[in-house]
Write a protein that holds these residues in place. Structure first.
Motif, mmCIF file in Angstrom:
data_model
loop_
_atom_site.group_PDB
_atom_site.id
_atom_site.type_symbol
_atom_site.label_atom_id
_atom_site.label_comp_id
_atom_site.label_asym_id
_atom_site.label_seq_id
_atom_site.Cartn_x
_atom_site.Cartn_y
_atom_site.Cartn_z
ATOM 1 N N LEU A 588 0.826 -1.203 0.000
ATOM 2 C CA LEU A 588 0.000 0.000 0.000
ATOM 3 C C LEU A 588 0.863 1.257 0.000
ATOM 4 C CD1 LEU A 588 -2.884 1.054 0.033
ATOM 5 C CD2 LEU A 588 -2.836 0.971 2.534
ATOM 6 N N LYS A 589 1.938 1.248 0.812
ATOM 7 C CA LYS A 589 2.847 2.400 0.820
ATOM 8 C C LYS A 589 3.512 2.574 -0.540
ATOM 9 C CE LYS A 589 5.267 1.055 4.333
ATOM 10 N NZ LYS A 589 6.366 1.015 5.318
ATOM 11 N N THR A 590 3.901 1.463 -1.152
ATOM 12 C CA THR A 590 4.529 1.533 -2.478
ATOM 13 C C THR A 590 3.559 2.103 -3.498
ATOM 14 O OG1 THR A 590 5.882 -0.394 -1.929
ATOM 15 C CG2 THR A 590 5.703 0.183 -4.253
ATOM 16 N N ALA A 591 2.293 1.678 -3.446
ATOM 17 C CA ALA A 591 1.283 2.198 -4.372
ATOM 18 C C ALA A 591 1.074 3.688 -4.175
ATOM 19 C CB ALA A 591 -0.026 1.434 -4.181
ATOM 20 N N ARG A 598 3.351 9.786 -9.999
ATOM 21 C CA ARG A 598 2.544 9.966 -11.196
ATOM 22 C C ARG A 598 1.861 11.325 -11.211
ATOM 23 N NH1 ARG A 598 -0.509 5.988 -10.507
ATOM 24 N NH2 ARG A 598 -2.380 7.100 -9.796
ATOM 25 N N LYS A 599 1.438 11.731 -10.044
ATOM 26 C CA LYS A 599 0.748 13.016 -9.962
ATOM 27 C C LYS A 599 1.715 14.181 -10.145
ATOM 28 C CE LYS A 599 -2.854 11.058 -7.113
ATOM 29 N NZ LYS A 599 -2.458 9.726 -7.549
ATOM 30 N N LEU A 600 2.986 13.983 -9.713
ATOM 31 C CA LEU A 600 3.982 15.020 -9.972
ATOM 32 C C LEU A 600 4.212 15.197 -11.471
ATOM 33 C CD1 LEU A 600 6.638 14.324 -7.186
ATOM 34 C CD2 LEU A 600 5.110 16.301 -7.355
ATOM 35 N N ARG A 601 4.216 14.066 -12.197
ATOM 36 C CA ARG A 601 4.371 14.172 -13.646
ATOM 37 C C ARG A 601 3.155 14.818 -14.297
ATOM 38 N NH1 ARG A 601 6.396 8.853 -12.937
ATOM 39 N NH2 ARG A 601 4.395 8.002 -13.638
ATOM 40 N N GLU A 602 1.984 14.474 -13.736
ATOM 41 C CA GLU A 602 0.755 15.057 -14.287
ATOM 42 C C GLU A 602 0.644 16.541 -13.999
ATOM 43 O OE1 GLU A 602 -2.267 12.714 -12.530
ATOM 44 O OE2 GLU A 602 -1.975 10.973 -13.862
ATOM 45 N N LYS A 603 1.384 17.007 -12.977
ATOM 46 C CA LYS A 603 1.303 18.416 -12.580
ATOM 47 C C LYS A 603 1.767 19.339 -13.694
ATOM 48 C CE LYS A 603 2.657 21.465 -8.803
ATOM 49 N NZ LYS A 603 3.425 21.589 -7.547
ATOM 50 N N GLU A 604 2.671 18.799 -14.544
ATOM 51 C CA GLU A 604 3.179 19.620 -15.634
ATOM 52 C C GLU A 604 2.113 19.915 -16.673
ATOM 53 O OE1 GLU A 604 6.462 17.532 -17.215
ATOM 54 O OE2 GLU A 604 7.684 17.663 -15.377
ATOM 55 N N VAL A 605 1.123 19.049 -16.798
ATOM 56 C CA VAL A 605 0.095 19.237 -17.829
ATOM 57 C C VAL A 605 -1.276 19.535 -17.251
ATOM 58 C CG1 VAL A 605 1.282 17.830 -19.516
ATOM 59 C CG2 VAL A 605 -0.290 16.752 -17.904
ATOM 60 N N ASP A 606 -1.442 19.253 -15.967
ATOM 61 C CA ASP A 606 -2.757 19.480 -15.346
ATOM 62 C C ASP A 606 -2.709 20.722 -14.471
ATOM 63 O OD1 ASP A 606 -3.625 17.238 -16.592
ATOM 64 O OD2 ASP A 606 -3.428 15.930 -14.822
ATOM 65 N N SER A 607 -3.852 21.175 -14.132
ATOM 66 C CA SER A 607 -3.959 22.320 -13.219
ATOM 67 C C SER A 607 -3.754 21.848 -11.795
ATOM 68 C CB SER A 607 -5.339 22.979 -13.360
ATOM 69 O OG SER A 607 -6.346 22.064 -12.949
ATOM 70 N N LEU A 608 -3.439 22.770 -10.906
ATOM 71 C CA LEU A 608 -3.206 22.422 -9.502
ATOM 72 C C LEU A 608 -4.457 21.865 -8.850
ATOM 73 C CD1 LEU A 608 -1.298 22.438 -7.089
ATOM 74 C CD2 LEU A 608 -2.043 24.792 -6.631
ATOM 75 N N GLU A 655 2.303 3.603 9.532
ATOM 76 C CA GLU A 655 2.501 4.534 8.424
ATOM 77 C C GLU A 655 1.278 4.647 7.525
ATOM 78 O OE1 GLU A 655 6.003 3.224 6.465
ATOM 79 O OE2 GLU A 655 7.361 4.024 8.006
ATOM 80 N N ILE A 656 0.335 3.713 7.650
ATOM 81 C CA ILE A 656 -0.929 3.843 6.907
ATOM 82 C C ILE A 656 -2.077 4.087 7.892
ATOM 83 C CG2 ILE A 656 -0.135 2.437 4.974
ATOM 84 C CD1 ILE A 656 -1.780 0.117 6.115
#
Length: 711
Positions: A588-591, A598-608, A655-656
């Motif tokens: 779960l932590k790995t996911a 993935r969301k950091l990469r999407e930040k370049e093309v998506d809005s905040l 941690e979860i």
């Protein structure tokens, strides 16, 4: 330092919650102070061991010679009749068995009588059991006979005619042709029978030394590795080997005795190769003896409650067979093999052959272990039945001296025997005085009657030996019941029996011990680990897979691990816990980390705003529970790997946002957790006396967190 529930004070609680919370906080256990000064312990033990007072010397002498305790208190009128009756009956039964089992041990008949005579007297002095009969035992005789045959062949006697000669008091020179494996000997100073008893007596001496050493160092715990199913399987497997070794006498065949691995199969191959040489006279005699012995033995067992004493059918058969052989001249006419000359009196004592010790020292180990295991188990069984106590270490001394002392008088290894002990008990035995009566009966045979058995056919002795194996072979009838009670014990029985019969007795015993220990390891390696449910209107939690109508508390998973937690099963513990809870915190932590990247990469093309929405959607997925309660009532101990595993599990779940609570830990487990620094300041995993307390604490804590969130 308190071991339990240093709980955090919470100001936002109702009065009811305060009362419930204080219940958990006030339940402290203060550990006892343990002063472990090694120097003090050593000094104390030394003073206790080295002090010498008249009272201590007296206690030591009386404990080492138990006969000094019970003989002065002997109730003559109450005990004597029963002891005499049982002693005479056992003696009458023991005479033919002693002669028969001598063949099994590779010895002449006279040595079996010597062995039974001396062992009964020595156990009378050193033994603590009132009922067991110590003497020759079939499995021990078989193991002795295998070693004797091997050493006789090594010495070059296998090149002589396979005929047992009479005893001789003088040394003779024989064939000096020596096998390549034993070229150091140039002259053999006694004949084959003399050398055979020398080997048997030497191994008996070594086995006795082992047994006394085990008693001195108090290592009787070795016998715990010989479970009832293992011993039963071993005796049954050895019974097949005994039966096989006696089959050639039933047919009157003169074939060499096979030894080593696969001796049972090799013997049967030799028998079928030579079956055309069967002596018809011996075959008919064997058949007639079976017809008489088996039905009479069955009648003895069926009517044992009505009979005051069992019918001595073996003695009757031996007397009748001896008379028939003598007057029918079966040896001269048909070539039947007979017992031969059995001298009267005793041979002068002689020490074991010290040069043979390296050859037989290893073989004596399993013989010593089997001998004392059977003796101790029978002693404890009959002591419990009749309401008195025996000392296991003293029993090891007793059976050890029953082997050491007779080894100087041309005897072979002895132990307690179940069949004769049952006869002894059922015929009125009250003390070991009956053993002295048995010795007197055997003494009468040794001094007067023994030569009369000259014409006794060996096939009759073989029949007696085989008929006495019925009890061990009947264990096959108990297999369905054993399988129903315990499948693991049944498998241990089958494996030990098969290995003892098909490989060899010594290797079979080793295989049985190793296999039973592996079964124990496998049981702890893959133990039961169920989820628990609440029994309504109680404080009890039981397995959800075993019982119906159990309730679960919302948001709480109760898990029980039914084995010690140590290096062998630590991975099994984690995998079962993850499977039962349905959540692997590491995955779960790995996911979550992958989703964050993935969301950091999407930040370049998506809005905040879109990014924030996706992230919150992922994190807010419910787990279905907030607390895991681990019931440790079945965890006997932890090692360092187990402690580290618990730390990892608690850390990963924390941690979860899942807390892990431990309940019902025994003092050993608590001590291991403290020494392993499991509890660190600021951590929330707590110890609880019961699962119910842990569940109540988790519900109260969740209620408080919910109240805080709403505010």
């Amino acid at each position: 330092m308190a071991e339990f529930n240093n709980a955090h004070s919470v100001t936002e609680m109702s009065e009811g919650d305060d009362a419930k919370r204080s219940f958990h906080n006030r339940m402290f256990l203060e550990p006892q102070e343990k002063k472990r000064s090694m120097k003090a312990l050593v000094v104390k033990q030394a003073k206790k061991s080295c002090s010498c007072t008249p009272a201590k010397v007296k206690d030591y002498v009386f404990s080492f010679f138990p006969v000094l305790q019970w003989l002065p208190k002997y109730k003559l009128r109450e005990y004597l009749l029963g002891d005499i009756m049982s002693g005479v009956i056992v003696g009458v039964l023991l005479v033919p068995q002693s002669i028969a089992y001598s063949l099994l041990a590779g010895q002449e008949p006279i040595y079996g009588l010597y062995t039974s005579f001396f062992s009964s007297i020595i156990y009378f002095i050193f033994g603590t059991s009132r009922h067991i009969s110590v003497g020759i035992f079939g499995v021990i005789c078989l193991m002795v006979g295998q070693v004797v045959d091997r050493e006789v062949q090594r010495a070059g006697y296998d090149l002589e005619p396979a005929v047992l000669g009479g005893l001789t008091d003088t040394a003779v020179y024989v064939n000096t042709t020596i096998s390549p494996g034993n070229q150091t000997s140039q002259k053999l100073l006694c004949d084959k029978s003399c050398y055979a008893i020398t080997v048997g007596a030497t191994m008996t001496f070594i086995a006795g030394v082992y047994q006394v050493a085990m008693g001195f160092f108090q290592v009787g715990f070795v016998s715990v590795y010989l479970s009832d199913s293992l011993l039963s399987g071993f005796v049954t497997g050895a019974s097949f080997t005994i039966l096989t070794s006696q089959a050639k006498y039933l047919l009157g065949l003169d074939i060499p005795r096979s030894s080593g691995i696969g001796s049972l199969i090799a013997t049967w191959i030799n028998i079928f190769r030579n079956i055309h040489k069967t002596n018809i006279c011996d075959l008919i005699t064997s058949f007639l003896c079976f017809l008489v012995l088996i039905p009479t033995k069955e009648l003895n067992e069926h009517f044992k409650s009505r009979l005051k004493a069992p019918i001595p059918v073996e003695l009757v058969v031996i007397v009748a067979a001896t008379l028939a052989s003598h007057f029918g001249k079966l040896r001269e006419t048909y070539g039947s093999s007979v017992a031969g000359h059995i001298p009267t009196g005793f041979l002068p004592p002689s020490p074991p052959d010290w040069n043979l010790i390296p050859n037989v020292a290893l073989d004596a180990i399993p013989i010593a272990i089997i001998g004392f295991a059977i003796t101790v188990s029978l002693s404890e069984m009959f002591a419990k039945k009749h309401g008195y106590s025996v000392k296991a270490n003293q029993e090891m001394y007793a059976i050890g001296f029953c082997n050491i002392i007779p080894a100087f008088f041309h005897c072979f290894t002895t132990s307690a025997a179940l069949a004769k002990t049952l006869v002894k008990e059922s015929t009125g035995c009250r003390t070991q005085m009956s053993g002295m009566v048995t010795s007197l009966v055997i003494l009468l045979v040794l001094l007067v009657i023994a030569p009369l058995f000259y014409s006794l056919q060996k096939c009759v002795l073989a029949v007696i030996t085989i008929v006495n194996l019925r009890g061990a072979l009947r264990k096959f009838k108990d297999l369905p019941k054993m399988w129903h009670l315990s499948r693991v014990d049944t498998v241990i029985w089958i494996v030990t029996m098969a290995a003892s019969a098909l490989i060899s007795t010594e290797i079979g015993l080793l295989v049985g011990v190793c296999f039973s220990m592996l079964c124990v390891i496998f049981r702890t390696q893959r133990p039961e680990a169920p989820l628990l449910g609440w029994v309504a209107e109680s404080e009890t939690y039981e397995s959800l897979s075993a019982y119906k109508n159990l309730q679960t508390k919302p948001g709480i998973v109760v898990f029980r691990f039914e084995a010690p937690l140590y290096y062998i099963n630590k991975e099994c513990f984690k995998s079962i816990l993850y499977k039962q809870t349905g959540v692997n915190p590491v995955w779960l932590k790995t996911a979550m980390k992958k989703a964050a990247k993935r969301k950091l990469r999407e930040k370049e093309v998506d809005s905040l705003g879109n990014q924030t929405s996706i992230s919150m959607d992922f994190v807010s997925e419910p787990l279905g529970f907030h607390t895991i309660v681990i019931d440790c009532c079945a965890v006997q101990f932890l090692d360092t790997a187990g402690i580290r595993t618990l730390k990892e599990v608690c850390k990963d779940y924390r941690e979860i946002d899942v807390q892990v609570l431990l309940a019902q830990c025994n003092p050993s487990v608590r001590s291991s957790l403290i020494r392993g620094e499991f509890f660190k300041e600021g951590e929330d995993h707590l110890l609880f006396h019961s699962v119910h307390q842990a569940v109540d604490f988790a519900l109260a804590a969740q209620g408080r967190s919910g109240t805080s969130a709403s505010k």
